[in-house]
Design an enzyme around this catalytic site. Sequence first.
Site, PDB file in Angstrom:
ATOM      1  N   LYS A  13      12.273  22.671   0.810  1.00 32.17           N
ATOM      2  CA  LYS A  13      12.916  23.969   1.061  1.00 32.17           C
ATOM      3  C   LYS A  13      13.145  24.208   2.547  1.00 32.17           C
ATOM      4  O   LYS A  13      14.254  24.476   2.982  1.00 32.17           O
ATOM      5  CB  LYS A  13      12.039  25.138   0.567  1.00 32.17           C
ATOM      6  CG  LYS A  13      11.811  25.191  -0.908  1.00 32.17           C
ATOM      7  CD  LYS A  13      11.051  26.458  -1.293  1.00 32.17           C
ATOM      8  CE  LYS A  13       9.654  26.518  -0.690  1.00 32.17           C
ATOM      9  NZ  LYS A  13       8.724  25.519  -1.221  1.00 32.17           N
ATOM     10  N   ARG A  88       8.753  35.045  -4.412  1.00 32.23           N
ATOM     11  CA  ARG A  88       7.900  34.076  -5.093  1.00 32.23           C
ATOM     12  C   ARG A  88       7.190  34.701  -6.289  1.00 32.23           C
ATOM     13  O   ARG A  88       6.495  33.991  -7.011  1.00 32.23           O
ATOM     14  CB  ARG A  88       6.818  33.592  -4.131  1.00 32.23           C
ATOM     15  CG  ARG A  88       7.120  32.263  -3.412  1.00 32.23           C
ATOM     16  CD  ARG A  88       5.996  32.034  -2.407  1.00 32.23           C
ATOM     17  NE  ARG A  88       5.748  30.672  -2.085  1.00 32.23           N
ATOM     18  CZ  ARG A  88       6.186  30.059  -0.979  1.00 32.23           C
ATOM     19  NH1 ARG A  88       6.967  30.682  -0.130  1.00 32.23           N
ATOM     20  NH2 ARG A  88       5.858  28.811  -0.732  1.00 32.23           N
ATOM     21  N   ARG A 127       2.879  14.899   5.512  1.00 32.92           N
ATOM     22  CA  ARG A 127       3.031  15.957   6.513  1.00 32.92           C
ATOM     23  C   ARG A 127       1.669  16.320   7.116  1.00 32.92           C
ATOM     24  O   ARG A 127       1.587  16.654   8.298  1.00 32.92           O
ATOM     25  CB  ARG A 127       3.676  17.201   5.881  1.00 32.92           C
ATOM     26  CG  ARG A 127       3.898  18.303   6.905  1.00 32.92           C
ATOM     27  CD  ARG A 127       4.746  19.422   6.375  1.00 32.92           C
ATOM     28  NE  ARG A 127       4.063  20.190   5.365  1.00 32.92           N
ATOM     29  CZ  ARG A 127       4.623  21.180   4.680  1.00 32.92           C
ATOM     30  NH1 ARG A 127       5.890  21.499   4.907  1.00 32.92           N
ATOM     31  NH2 ARG A 127       3.940  21.841   3.784  1.00 32.92           N
ATOM     32  N   ARG A 133      -0.995  20.717   9.081  1.00 31.42           N
ATOM     33  CA  ARG A 133      -1.050  22.073   8.525  1.00 31.42           C
ATOM     34  C   ARG A 133      -2.314  22.245   7.685  1.00 31.42           C
ATOM     35  O   ARG A 133      -2.655  21.372   6.884  1.00 31.42           O
ATOM     36  CB  ARG A 133       0.194  22.307   7.656  1.00 31.42           C
ATOM     37  CG  ARG A 133       1.104  23.372   8.246  1.00 31.42           C
ATOM     38  CD  ARG A 133       2.369  23.488   7.459  1.00 31.42           C
ATOM     39  NE  ARG A 133       2.181  24.102   6.156  1.00 31.42           N
ATOM     40  CZ  ARG A 133       3.175  24.469   5.374  1.00 31.42           C
ATOM     41  NH1 ARG A 133       4.430  24.302   5.778  1.00 31.42           N
ATOM     42  NH2 ARG A 133       2.951  25.007   4.198  1.00 31.42           N
ATOM     43  N   ARG A 144      -1.629  25.361  -4.618  1.00 32.68           N
ATOM     44  CA  ARG A 144      -0.233  25.803  -4.391  1.00 32.68           C
ATOM     45  C   ARG A 144       0.652  25.435  -5.580  1.00 32.68           C
ATOM     46  O   ARG A 144       1.526  26.208  -5.975  1.00 32.68           O
ATOM     47  CB  ARG A 144       0.303  25.195  -3.095  1.00 32.68           C
ATOM     48  CG  ARG A 144      -0.273  25.893  -1.859  1.00 32.68           C
ATOM     49  CD  ARG A 144      -0.259  25.002  -0.634  1.00 32.68           C
ATOM     50  NE  ARG A 144       1.055  24.692  -0.158  1.00 32.68           N
ATOM     51  CZ  ARG A 144       1.324  23.659   0.635  1.00 32.68           C
ATOM     52  NH1 ARG A 144       0.354  22.858   1.028  1.00 32.68           N
ATOM     53  NH2 ARG A 144       2.553  23.447   1.058  1.00 32.68           N
TER      54      ARG A 144
HETATM   55  P1  B4P Z   1       9.102  21.734   2.320  1.00 32.60           P
HETATM   56  O1  B4P Z   1       9.187  21.807   0.847  1.00 32.60           O
HETATM   57  O2  B4P Z   1      10.315  22.063   3.078  1.00 32.60           O
HETATM   58  O3  B4P Z   1       7.832  22.588   2.642  1.00 32.60           O
HETATM   59  P2  B4P Z   1       7.784  24.085   3.053  1.00 32.60           P
HETATM   60  O4  B4P Z   1       9.105  24.687   3.328  1.00 32.60           O
HETATM   61  O5  B4P Z   1       6.819  24.084   4.141  1.00 32.60           O
HETATM   62  O6  B4P Z   1       7.309  24.842   1.766  1.00 32.60           O
HETATM   63  P3  B4P Z   1       5.878  25.215   1.322  1.00 32.60           P
HETATM   64  O7  B4P Z   1       6.041  25.693  -0.091  1.00 32.60           O
HETATM   65  O8  B4P Z   1       4.973  24.063   1.556  1.00 32.60           O
HETATM   66  O9  B4P Z   1       5.384  26.369   2.289  1.00 32.60           O
HETATM   67  P4  B4P Z   1       5.937  27.771   2.837  1.00 32.60           P
HETATM   68  O10 B4P Z   1       6.069  27.607   4.293  1.00 32.60           O
HETATM   69  O11 B4P Z   1       7.131  28.287   2.123  1.00 32.60           O
HETATM   70  O12 B4P Z   1       8.758  20.284   2.893  1.00 32.60           O
HETATM   71  C1  B4P Z   1       7.611  19.557   2.613  1.00 32.60           C
HETATM   72  C2  B4P Z   1       7.594  18.206   3.311  1.00 32.60           C
HETATM   73  O13 B4P Z   1       8.499  17.298   2.693  1.00 32.60           O
HETATM   74  C3  B4P Z   1       7.986  18.215   4.781  1.00 32.60           C
HETATM   75  O14 B4P Z   1       7.016  17.507   5.503  1.00 32.60           O
HETATM   76  C4  B4P Z   1       9.307  17.495   4.867  1.00 32.60           C
HETATM   77  O15 B4P Z   1       9.445  16.734   6.027  1.00 32.60           O
HETATM   78  C5  B4P Z   1       9.276  16.591   3.662  1.00 32.60           C
HETATM   79  N1  B4P Z   1      10.603  16.386   3.115  1.00 32.60           N
HETATM   80  C6  B4P Z   1      11.556  17.321   2.937  1.00 32.60           C
HETATM   81  N2  B4P Z   1      12.663  16.780   2.367  1.00 32.60           N
HETATM   82  C7  B4P Z   1      12.373  15.450   2.182  1.00 32.60           C
HETATM   83  C8  B4P Z   1      13.112  14.356   1.615  1.00 32.60           C
HETATM   84  N3  B4P Z   1      14.368  14.497   1.126  1.00 32.60           N
HETATM   85  N4  B4P Z   1      12.500  13.147   1.562  1.00 32.60           N
HETATM   86  C9  B4P Z   1      11.237  12.986   2.030  1.00 32.60           C
HETATM   87  N5  B4P Z   1      10.497  13.988   2.578  1.00 32.60           N
HETATM   88  C10 B4P Z   1      11.061  15.210   2.641  1.00 32.60           C
HETATM   89  O16 B4P Z   1       4.711  28.749   2.490  1.00 32.60           O
HETATM   90  C11 B4P Z   1       3.417  28.523   2.998  1.00 32.60           C
HETATM   91  C12 B4P Z   1       2.442  29.587   2.496  1.00 32.60           C
HETATM   92  O17 B4P Z   1       2.842  30.899   2.988  1.00 32.60           O
HETATM   93  C13 B4P Z   1       2.342  29.780   0.992  1.00 32.60           C
HETATM   94  O18 B4P Z   1       1.483  28.833   0.372  1.00 32.60           O
HETATM   95  C14 B4P Z   1       1.798  31.243   0.929  1.00 32.60           C
HETATM   96  O19 B4P Z   1       0.424  31.281   1.205  1.00 32.60           O
HETATM   97  C15 B4P Z   1       2.540  31.933   2.045  1.00 32.60           C
HETATM   98  N6  B4P Z   1       3.801  32.544   1.580  1.00 32.60           N
HETATM   99  C16 B4P Z   1       5.056  32.192   2.008  1.00 32.60           C
HETATM  100  N7  B4P Z   1       5.983  32.945   1.370  1.00 32.60           N
HETATM  101  C17 B4P Z   1       5.305  33.777   0.531  1.00 32.60           C
HETATM  102  C18 B4P Z   1       5.719  34.765  -0.410  1.00 32.60           C
HETATM  103  N8  B4P Z   1       7.018  35.055  -0.612  1.00 32.60           N
HETATM  104  N9  B4P Z   1       4.761  35.425  -1.097  1.00 32.60           N
HETATM  105  C19 B4P Z   1       3.465  35.164  -0.915  1.00 32.60           C
HETATM  106  N10 B4P Z   1       3.007  34.227  -0.046  1.00 32.60           N
HETATM  107  C20 B4P Z   1       3.916  33.537   0.663  1.00 32.60           C
END
Ligand code: B4P
Length: 188
Positions: A13, A88, A127, A133, A144
């Site tokens: 994402k 979410r 990652r 992280r 998660r």
């Molecule tokens: P991503 O999937 O992009 O991870 P993310 O954006 O960090 O999402 P995540 O769900 O983990 O956390 P968020 O910050 O939203 O990428 C993951 C990895 O994959 C990366 O290292 C990337 O390099 C790699 N990758 C991507 N594409 C690839 C490809 N094509 N091939 C290979 N590798 C690839 O949220 C974090 C925390 O914040 C949540 O757990 C919660 O506690 C809180 N939070 C955020 N929003 C919230 C909400 N709306 N409500 C409640 N809590 C919330």
Amino acid sequence: MRMLIMGPPGAGKGTQAKGVAEHYGIPAISTGDMFRANVTDGTELGLEVKRIMDSGGYVGDDVTNAIVADRLAQDDAEAGFLLDGYPRTIPQVGALDELLAERDHPLNHVLSLSVDVDQLVDRLLKRAETEGRADDNEEAIRTRMDVYNKETSPLLEIYRGRGLLVSVDGLGGVDEVSDRIYTALDAH
Ligand code: B4P
């Protein structure tokens, strides 16, 4: 353009949101990034959410809705936005609906990225090595995934029912997935 990007943890994402937002000239707004910035800056909010995030749980709806409402009130979100990681939960969907209805700014697309679970865990553990992280350890990743399945995956059906859902396969290289996204959005 006003759109959401959804998907399980590790689906890409955050990675895709930045490129897609740039492509369409709109800001990418990530609740995860906003919370992490507060943790890094040691704000009161950061202190409140750190423990929840580290364990892999969700921050409370009221706090999350308030931070998004503030961000969407800024000028750069007037012409459109891409929300990454919000909503979410079902109460967050309701809060966003109200906010957008007040401004008569309906959503255009809800992009869903799907990736096989084993792939997701591999990506997140990779990652953990590069970015360190706190929530990228096996126990928090499992939490998660569980929270996502219980709280967030039902939202896909809500948006499908509204005719907004655009599903894209997130497996493959980053550019390959981006190309799929542009093709799917242009066709929607
Ligand atoms: P991503 O999937 O992009 O991870 P993310 O954006 O960090 O999402 P995540 O769900 O983990 O956390 P968020 O910050 O939203 O990428 C993951 C990895 O994959 C990366 O290292 C990337 O390099 C790699 N990758 C991507 N594409 C690839 C490809 N094509 N091939 C290979 N590798 C690839 O949220 C974090 C925390 O914040 C949540 O757990 C919660 O506690 C809180 N939070 C955020 N929003 C919230 C909400 N709306 N409500 C409640 N809590 C919330």
